[in-house]
Scaffold this active site. Sequence first.
Site, PDB file in Angstrom:
ATOM      1  CD  GLU A  33      -3.049  -0.417  -0.022  1.00 34.12           C
ATOM      2  OE1 GLU A  33      -3.219   0.002  -1.189  1.00 34.12           O
ATOM      3  OE2 GLU A  33      -3.452  -1.509   0.369  1.00 34.12           O
ATOM      4  CB  THR A  35       4.602   0.373  -2.583  1.00 28.64           C
ATOM      5  OG1 THR A  35       3.503  -0.408  -3.068  1.00 28.64           O
ATOM      6  CG2 THR A  35       4.902  -0.021  -1.146  1.00 28.64           C
ATOM      7  CB  ALA A 122     -15.282   0.444  -0.822  1.00 27.42           C
ATOM      8  CB  SER A 125      -9.511   0.904  -7.924  1.00 22.22           C
ATOM      9  OG  SER A 125      -8.866   1.619  -8.926  1.00 22.22           O
ATOM     10  CB  SER A 126     -15.157   3.355  -7.751  1.00 18.81           C
ATOM     11  OG  SER A 126     -14.812   4.475  -6.961  1.00 18.81           O
ATOM     12  CB  SER A 127     -11.482   7.001  -9.403  1.00 25.18           C
ATOM     13  OG  SER A 127     -10.324   6.449  -8.804  1.00 25.18           O
ATOM     14  CD  GLU A 159      -7.693   8.965  -9.896  1.00 24.66           C
ATOM     15  OE1 GLU A 159      -8.033   8.886  -8.705  1.00 24.66           O
ATOM     16  OE2 GLU A 159      -7.781   8.002 -10.695  1.00 24.66           O
ATOM     17  CG  ASP A 171      -5.801   2.113  -7.943  1.00 28.67           C
ATOM     18  OD1 ASP A 171      -5.150   1.203  -7.377  1.00 28.67           O
ATOM     19  OD2 ASP A 171      -6.303   3.062  -7.325  1.00 28.67           O
ATOM     20  CE1 TYR A 220      -3.111   7.561  -2.425  1.00 28.38           C
ATOM     21  CE2 TYR A 220      -2.293   9.453  -3.640  1.00 28.38           C
ATOM     22  CZ  TYR A 220      -2.448   8.088  -3.517  1.00 28.38           C
ATOM     23  OH  TYR A 220      -1.929   7.258  -4.481  1.00 28.38           O
TER      24      TYR A 220
END
Length: 388
Positions: A33, A35, A122, A125-127, A159, A171, A220
């Site tokens: 995570e 990374t 959640a 990776s919906s985006s 993004e 993602d 983030y």
Amino acid sequence: MIRLSNISERFRARFGGIPRVFRAPGRVNLIGEHTDYNDGFAMPAAIEFYCWAAIGPREDREFSIYSEEFSAAAEVHLGSTAIAPTKSWSDYPIGVALELEKAGFRIRGANLLIESEVPMGAGLSSSAAIEVATALALTENSGASPDRLQLARLCRKAENEFVGARVGIMDQFVSLHGQKDHALLLDCRALTFKSLAIPDSVKLVISNTMVKHELASSEYNRRRADCEEAVRRLATVLPGIRALRDVNLEQLERHRELLTEIIYKRALHIVSENARVLDSAEALSAGDIERFGKRMAESHRSLRDLYEVSCRELDLMVDLAYQQKGLVGARMTGGGFGGATINLVDARHAGEFKEKLGKAYQHETGLVPQIYICKPAEGAGSVATSEL
């Protein structure tokens, strides 16, 4: 094929004509995570939750989008130089269209209907699923054929630059390159991967905490800035390093005095997480599931204590998982500050695990979690309407 039929019918009702349909999966990250934007290693798997995109051509250069989830529409002229983000769902598909244009692909005008079953907020990776489904639909509609690595890079750039989230490429990459029944050991610098079979003896169980704290996006970006500052300082004594991927634990400890306590903690997570990913890949290849589970536990503690991106609900979900029969390992997954956990569970106990974990979490929080028993899925692609 019920979903394909429905989205085609809804497209015809809204825009007219027969669309082409594409889908892109969400993903869960087993370990590794934060990374990816440090040029490191991660172990994602595509999952059987999809963003669906139905597209039809237009004769002008308008890009008209409708979202089923938001019951909202947006439209831009692809030749305009004045398109600005609106901080809404439409920034994702519009940003992809703009990046494709800038990369030299003349995008044909289109009507696009988007429907996503990837749970939003959640950490699944919906985006990226929206971006990848849009990119495939737009390029096919325009007669363009970029390779999948180029698409992943362009979706990430959309993004980063249009949406404004400084995400890594993991993602988008796994949404395009996912493999059924396999996780990917992804080298986020070389953008190469090794397929790792997930044994039938275990199930991936995703537990959505149903919370997403507002500070997620800003924190983030702050974590990424901390990592970049660590590289700047360490580069004064370790010439040639480009990212924390190039630093080992011995080097980090030797030059700890160059870093503030916060920056040291961030760097320690990344350096140790990269090592955990590589060890986890060896464990999975050797069939040592117990060792894999231990690395998952270490990863969560590091994300909680060093990177500080967990939260009360994520920690509770992980703690409750360890009280259930059949658990191999559990950790938060995704960017953090809410979202979901990933649990590796003995297949014989997966159903019972899901039921008891859900009840325990609801008892403690009053929230009803969404818990899914999943398996790794294929990457994005078109869906043949001839099958209807």
